[in-house]
Scaffold this motif. Structure first.
Motif, PDB file in Angstrom:
ATOM      1  N   VAL A  20       0.834  -1.196   0.000  1.00 55.87           N
ATOM      2  CA  VAL A  20       0.000   0.000   0.000  1.00 55.87           C
ATOM      3  C   VAL A  20       0.872   1.249   0.000  1.00 55.87           C
ATOM      4  O   VAL A  20       0.587   2.229  -0.702  1.00 55.87           O
ATOM      5  N   ASN A  21       1.946   1.205   0.778  1.00 58.50           N
ATOM      6  CA  ASN A  21       2.900   2.316   0.806  1.00 58.50           C
ATOM      7  C   ASN A  21       3.472   2.572  -0.583  1.00 58.50           C
ATOM      8  O   ASN A  21       3.534   3.724  -1.052  1.00 58.50           O
ATOM      9  N   VAL A  57       0.693  13.951   2.791  1.00 54.61           N
ATOM     10  CA  VAL A  57       0.493  13.584   4.198  1.00 54.61           C
ATOM     11  C   VAL A  57       0.525  12.069   4.376  1.00 54.61           C
ATOM     12  O   VAL A  57       1.136  11.550   5.324  1.00 54.61           O
ATOM     13  N   ILE A  58      -0.109  11.332   3.467  1.00 52.80           N
ATOM     14  CA  ILE A  58      -0.126   9.868   3.581  1.00 52.80           C
ATOM     15  C   ILE A  58       1.287   9.315   3.518  1.00 52.80           C
ATOM     16  O   ILE A  58       1.669   8.438   4.312  1.00 52.80           O
ATOM     17  N   ASN A  59       2.097   9.807   2.588  1.00 51.10           N
ATOM     18  CA  ASN A  59       3.474   9.320   2.496  1.00 51.10           C
ATOM     19  C   ASN A  59       4.304   9.743   3.700  1.00 51.10           C
ATOM     20  O   ASN A  59       5.207   9.013   4.129  1.00 51.10           O
ATOM     21  N   LEU A  60       3.996  10.911   4.237  1.00 46.93           N
ATOM     22  CA  LEU A  60       4.689  11.344   5.447  1.00 46.93           C
ATOM     23  C   LEU A  60       4.358  10.411   6.612  1.00 46.93           C
ATOM     24  O   LEU A  60       5.240  10.066   7.424  1.00 46.93           O
ATOM     25  N   LEU A  61       3.106   9.981   6.705  1.00 51.95           N
ATOM     26  CA  LEU A  61       2.692   9.054   7.758  1.00 51.95           C
ATOM     27  C   LEU A  61       3.354   7.691   7.588  1.00 51.95           C
ATOM     28  O   LEU A  61       3.791   7.071   8.569  1.00 51.95           O
ATOM     29  N   THR A  64       6.925   7.965   8.718  1.00 51.98           N
ATOM     30  CA  THR A  64       6.997   7.974  10.182  1.00 51.98           C
ATOM     31  C   THR A  64       6.766   6.579  10.750  1.00 51.98           C
ATOM     32  O   THR A  64       7.449   6.155  11.692  1.00 51.98           O
ATOM     33  N   PHE A  65       5.795   5.861  10.168  1.00 52.00           N
ATOM     34  CA  PHE A  65       5.485   4.495  10.634  1.00 52.00           C
ATOM     35  C   PHE A  65       6.706   3.592  10.556  1.00 52.00           C
ATOM     36  O   PHE A  65       7.067   2.903  11.524  1.00 52.00           O
ATOM     37  N   LEU A  70      11.871   1.295  13.009  1.00 55.74           N
ATOM     38  CA  LEU A  70      13.277   1.108  12.667  1.00 55.74           C
ATOM     39  C   LEU A  70      13.467   0.211  11.443  1.00 55.74           C
ATOM     40  O   LEU A  70      14.348  -0.657  11.399  1.00 55.74           O
ATOM     41  N   LYS A  71      12.604   0.435  10.438  1.00 57.17           N
ATOM     42  CA  LYS A  71      12.698  -0.300   9.182  1.00 57.17           C
ATOM     43  C   LYS A  71      13.213   0.635   8.087  1.00 57.17           C
ATOM     44  O   LYS A  71      12.775   1.783   7.982  1.00 57.17           O
ATOM     45  N   TYR A  72      14.121   0.113   7.270  1.00 54.21           N
ATOM     46  CA  TYR A  72      14.706   0.964   6.226  1.00 54.21           C
ATOM     47  C   TYR A  72      13.687   1.353   5.156  1.00 54.21           C
ATOM     48  O   TYR A  72      13.953   2.201   4.311  1.00 54.21           O
TER      49      TYR A  72
END
Length: 375
Positions: A20-21, A57-61, A64-65, A70-72
């Protein structure tokens, strides 16, 4: 669930979130094509440009997620956001410097789509007081030059606007250009009012529209001449039924038909294509100006658009130069949309850009002070 089954489930959820990302990263990257590709060649980026703030905003979230976990994978969204830095800059004003009080502007300029002064009573509770409220607001702001879009003038006995406004502003200099006249009492179009002398006037017609146009007005300020352009580009023309459909579309309890979707999508496509052609015509007229220019109007498109890119090329955006925040100018149902603009030549400097949150139209008026070159 077994331990191995649990870990497979977790992996599946993580991969689904990542997919989804990646989908939203792709949509964001596609949005970056909107300024450079005409909608009549490729329509999808133009549509996505309307929702750029949401995609940002969605990509910014997502970034952050993944960063918290701590995932690359956070790098994917970070890189996509960084690639659109120039797009982000035209959507958000980052200026914190206050206007220089020791150097007053030579011109206070205001642009306003007044929606025909609400003479058809679209706004509840306004009735025919809207015209007077707009005039009083402008008198309080005291601009030197005003550009009106969706201007309406009746006659001296039916809904007059020119005479009362000239009287309220204590000036006699104005330029009106009507794209539509019905009988003797209904005039629709554009208007520019000035406290400085007007020495030349011109109309700009778009062959693909009977209700949108542009015009220019040459105004002498002290010993300088400035060409002021006033534009109103094609709108999407959504009806009340269309807005109702959009509401039903996002309501899971409703079941809108696909035919409605096709009609609305067709209206968007038609408006985008028409605006693209209108912007190219406007750009040619701006390039031919023998004087420094001020360009303003209702572009009916966002900063992430082919129209904005065409018109702003070679010009400065007063909002970017001296504005703050999102600068949203549309007072309708869609928040955070900037579709009204003030642009200008390098010879001028803008300061004190403002969006005035007054509710007399479906647009907010915008203004700034212009500093002319020293004599």
């Amino acid at each position: 669930m077994t331990k191995s089954g649990f870990w497979i489930f977790r992996l599946g959820v993580k991969m689904l979130i990542l997919l989804v990302n990646l989908l939203f990263i792709f949509l964001l990257l596609l949005t970056y094509l909107a300024p450079s590709i005409s909608p009549d060649r490729f329509f999808a980026p133009a549509m996505l440009g309307l929702v750029y703030p949401l995609l940002f905003v969605i990509n910014l979230l997502f970034m952050t997620f993944w960063l918290v976990r701590l995932k690359y994978y956070f790098l994917f969204s970070l890189i996509s956001l960084a690639l659109g830095w120039n797009v982000m800059k035209v959507n958000v004003g980052l200026n914190t410097k206050a206007p220089d009080e020791n150097q007053a502007g030579n011109i206070k300029f205001l642009s306003y789509n007044v929606r025909l002064f609400d003479q058809f009573k679209w706004m509840p509770g306004q009735d025919y007081f809207t015209r007077n409220n707009i005039f009083n607001f402008i008198t309080t702001e005291s601009p030197d030059i005003v550009n009106f879009q969706e201007f309406f003038h009746g006659s001296e006995t039916y809904f007059p606007t020119i005479g009362p406004f000239l009287e309220s502003q204590k000036t006699s200099h104005y330029h009106t250009d009507y794209i539509k006249v019905v009988g003797t009492n209904k005039h629709y179009g554009l208007a520019t009012f000035s406290r400085f002398p007007i020495v030349n006037r011109g109309s700009i017609r778009f062959g693909n529209s009977t209700s949108n146009s542009g015009m220019f007005t040459d105004i002498v300020v002290n010993r300088d001449t400035v060409r002021v352009f006033n534009f109103h580009f094609e709108s999407i023309r959504l009806s009340n039924a269309d807005y109702k459909f959009v509401t039903e579309f996002i309501d899971p309890g409703m079941h809108p038909t696909s035919s409605n979707s096709r009609i609305i999508l067709g209206k968007f496509h038609n408006a985008f294509v028409k605006r693209a052609e209108q912007a190219r015509i406007a750009k040619e007229h701006i390039a031919q100006s023998p004087y420094p220019v001020i360009v303003s109007g209702d572009f009916n498109d966002t900063p992430v658009s082919y129209v904005y890119h065409q018109i702003s090329s070679g010009l400065n955006d007063a909002f970017i130069e001296s504005g703050t925040g999102f600068g949203s100018t549309y007072a309708g149902n869609i928040p955070f949309i900037r579709i009204d603009y003030i642009l200008h030549s390098d010879q001028l400097r803008a300061q004190g850009y403002q969006t005035h949150k007054v509710s007399f139209s479906d647009h907010y008026p915008i203004s700034c002070d212009f500093l002319l070159p020293l004599q």
